[in-house]
Write an enzyme that holds these catalytic residues in place. Structure first.
Site, short mmCIF file in Angstrom:
data_model
loop_
_atom_site.label_atom_id
_atom_site.label_comp_id
_atom_site.label_asym_id
_atom_site.label_seq_id
_atom_site.Cartn_x
_atom_site.Cartn_y
_atom_site.Cartn_z
N LEU A 1 -36.19 -6.33 -19.09
CA LEU A 1 -36.47 -7.75 -19.29
C LEU A 1 -37.90 -8.11 -18.90
CD1 LEU A 1 -33.20 -9.33 -17.82
CD2 LEU A 1 -33.74 -8.87 -20.20
N LYS B 1 -29.45 -11.91 -11.10
CA LYS B 1 -29.96 -10.57 -11.39
C LYS B 1 -29.62 -9.66 -10.21
CE LYS B 1 -34.07 -8.14 -13.03
NZ LYS B 1 -34.01 -7.04 -12.06
N ASP C 1 0.83 -1.21 0.00
CA ASP C 1 0.00 0.00 0.00
C ASP C 1 0.86 1.25 0.00
OD1 ASP C 1 -2.18 -1.62 0.02
OD2 ASP C 1 -2.74 -1.25 2.12
N ALA C 2 1.99 1.21 0.73
CA ALA C 2 2.88 2.37 0.81
C ALA C 2 3.48 2.70 -0.55
CB ALA C 2 3.98 2.12 1.83
N CYS D 1 -64.75 7.32 -12.37
CA CYS D 1 -65.39 8.60 -12.09
C CYS D 1 -65.76 9.24 -13.41
CB CYS D 1 -64.43 9.51 -11.31
SG CYS D 1 -64.90 11.25 -11.29
#
Length: 685
Positions: free
Chosen positions: A94, A129, A44-45, A439
């Site tokens: 889909l 999925k 990492d360094a 309605c």
């Protein structure tokens, strides 16, 4: 010459260019090793040292920052808004399957369409999925240049800066054999553990937690400040690509291998299934693993593996014929109905909605569920106060499955469906042979008016930003907008209306609204038709009407015969269309709209050099090599209109075995006839 040993302050511009190129390639390689292969080659360094050198050079020469620079991962300053992006190829949705029978039916449809024997072997690729947000990524010469959301499938939003912050998305493709132009599609998601940590941090900060990982991912991806997105733990699985320069692979399985080779993560739970039995077996395996997976999934996608067959199958509406999503069984829970409310939709349909004591179903708190209609209430004998079983159909829409009658209260009474509209008191009517009760108030009913306005301004219709339900309801109550034409006269009336002084509005918001409205004074005929909200007319049918009738005048004057000649429109739908346009209120709205907007013709997407582009084709008799469905789909891909009847407007009649009346009509009218072999030969050109 290497310049790695030269300190940043002593680099000249040419040296800086070369060093940024070296660092971009090296850091991209180490990102791939760390995030994709889980096999870091340096500490990492050491990685941080390379990164800081790259950052320092960019700070000294900001104009030299590369498009594949790793510093894009930290995000950028807030953007005022997302630009629209037109997809080169539609991002389809889909069709769903909910049972084993649905899978067998899907495979049977595939065989029928391809005119294959019932026992023909067709391999399918099974992929979990992922419950996330679809995104498309564009690469040129291996570099990530543009990323967008799915949007409405035709048009999405440019979220490139946000997508660049996701480490699973390579800024530069791996390997030497990289296509010149590549579009990759996949799913952005958030892992369960990262979601829990994010929500805990939000609660600790006094913020509202996200409802589920999908909402968290979607919300993070659409932040205008990509530096905030960079702090959200988003991930990406790729599932497909479209090469604009050359097709690399022959199967879906090959595609997944190529995506992996190019530096993308693909799901490890994919499987090649030779038949329906193995498809269902793998579905069961994935379902058994679901609870233990580090991310949410809501089903298994099955895709015909052979890409040549996929191309033949094509699409229907907004869905591919070659794929289907087998959704997991809906989760259920028990709760109590506190009361039943009646909602009035844009077409006047009254829908009963059960208000529930909140209950957790499939990770989401449900407090309301549809009861569909009066017949359904009677069939299930649902009453206020009942203990009921609720589920989220397809893990999305809450519904009442049934009543636990053993727990029914002694004083319960059957639900009485209203005979007058709960919003405007107009009479409730029920057409002969229909379940729905409506309605009769039309635009005089605020619920219908607001819902119709909402539909009119929605994304797939006129797509007018800045007008939500609350704003439209206020407009109606203030009596400044009652019908769609009122929207386009609002600016000219604003001296009297004074919208800026009203609650929820200010000068900037009003200016933005008028700008959004003025941008829609030119509209495609398909969007115009869809925006009118004609019962039974969705986007696919609206586009069919627009493409083949071409003008609003032709649509308004079309006869039942004209409409039934169009694919997908039967007599019932044709009658609905004609009745809608015959209604004085509807015709008045259309006439008034035409004073303020221009409706533009829509051109069918087809090869410009197609022999059949813009032509009308009729198929008759029994075809030997193609199924009728495939022949029709082939014609439509070539820009032809497929009609069910022969007339003087017909250009070609394709004749199969045992052709009868239509062949005689074609001969009488002098219409060009083709054999099936002639059709296949001409279509291939």
């Amino acid at each position: 010459m290497a310049f790695a040993s030269i300190v940043v302050d002593q680099l000249n511009r040419d040296q800086a260019v070369a060093e940024l190129l070296r660092l971009a390639k090296e850091l991209a390689h180490h990102d791939h090793c760390y995030y994709h292969l889980a096999a870091p080659e340096i500490s990492d360094a050491m990685y941080d040292a390379l990164y800081q050198r790259n950052l320092a050079i960019e700070r000294r020469f900001p104009d030299l920052r590369r498009i594949d620079s790793p510093t894009h991962r930290i995000g950028a300053t807030p953007s005022p808004e997302f630009e629209k992006v037109k997809h080169r190829k539609p991002m389809l949705s889909l069709d769903n399957a909910f049972s084993m029978d649905d899978i067998y039916d899907f495979m049977a449809r595939v065989r029928r369409f391809l005119k294959l024997p019932e026992d023909a072997k067709i391999q399918c690729m099974a992929e979990p999925k992922i419950d996330g947000l679809s995104a498309t990524l564009h690469y040129q010469k291996g570099q990530f240049i543009l990323g967008a959301t799915r949007g409405d499938g035709q048009e999405g939003e440019n979220i490139t800066p946000n997508l660049r912050t996701i480490h699973d998305i390579p800024l530069v493709l791996q390997g030497d054999d990289v296509p010149e132009n590549l579009e990759v599609r996949g799913e952005v998601y958030m892992s369960k553990s990262d979601f829990d940590a994010l929500n805990q941090a939000r609660v600790d900060a006094g913020e509202q937690p996200f409802a589920n990982p999908r909402n968290a991912a979607a919300g993070s991806l659409r932040l205008l400040d990509s530096s905030v997105t960079a702090k959200r733990p988003l991930r990406f699985f790729a599932y497909g690509y479209e090469s604009l320069s050359n097709q690399m692979d022959q199967t879906q399985a090959d595609i997944l291998v190529s995506l992996n080779r190019l530096g993308f993560r693909v799901s490890p739970l994919v499987a090649l299934c030779p038949n329906e039995d193995t498809m269902l077996e793998h579905y069961g395996f994935i379902e058994s693993q679901r609870a233990d997976l580090p991310y949410e999934i809501d089903g298994v996608v099955f895709k015909v593996n052979d890409l040549a067959l996929q191309a033949r199958l094509g699409t229907v509406g907004r869905s591919p014929r070659h794929s289907i999503a087998y959704k997991f069984s809906a989760e259920q829970a028990e709760t109590i109905i506190d009361f039943i409310d009646i909602q009035v939709g844009r077409t006047g349909v009254l829908t009963p909605v059960a208000h529930l004591r909140p209950v957790l179903v499939g990770g989401v708190t449900v407090s309301r569920a549809t009861l569909h209609n009066d017949d359904e209430i009677r069939r299930k004998d649902v009453r206020v106060g009942d203990t009921v079983i609720v589920q989220r159909a397809g893990d999305v829409i809450p519904q009442v499955v049934g009543v636990v009658k053993a727990k029914r209260l002694a004083d319960s009474v059957p639900f009485a469906f209203p005979t007058t509209c709960p919003v405007c008191n107009s009479a409730v009517v029920q057409s002969l042979g229909q379940v729905a009760r409506r309605c009769s108030g039309g635009f005089n009913c605020m619920a219908q008016a607001v819902e119709r306005l909402r539909h009119f301004v929605s994304r797939d219709a006129f797509d007018i930003d800045g007008l939500g339900e609350r704003h439209l309801q206020n407009f109606f109550e203030w009596e400044i907008v009652r019908t769609p034409p009122d929207l386009f006269t609002l600016e000219s009336r604003n001296l009297n209306v004074n919208l800026e002084a009203r609650e929820g509005w200010g000068a900037k918001a009003v200016t933005n609204l008028f700008d959004a409205l003025n941008k829609r004074r030119k509209i495609g005929l398909d969007r115009f038709i869809y925006g009118l909200g004609i019962p039974q007319i969705g986007q696919v049918t609206a586009r069919t009407l627009a493409v083949y009738l071409k003008t609003i005048e032709s649509v308004l004057t079309a006869s039942v015969e004209d409409l039934c000649a169009l694919d997908g429109i039967g007599e019932n739908m044709a009658d609905e269309i004609i009745q809608f346009f015959a209604a004085p209120d509807n015709r008045g709205i259309i006439d008034e709209l035409m004073k303020h907007i221009t409706v533009e013709s829509v051109v069918a997407m087809a090869p410009s050099d197609s022999l059949f582009s813009g032509k009308t084709v009729v198929f008759t008799g029994t075809l030997e090599k193609l199924s009728r469905a495939e022949a029709k789909a082939q014609a439509e891909r070539l820009g032809a209109h497929v009609s069910g009847s022969v007339s003087k407007k017909t250009d070609f009649v394709v004749v199969g075995a045992d052709a009868g009346k239509k062949l005689a009509q074609a001969t009488e009218l002098g219409v060009t006839t083709l054999t099936e072999d002639e059709w296949i030969s001409m279509a291939s050109q």
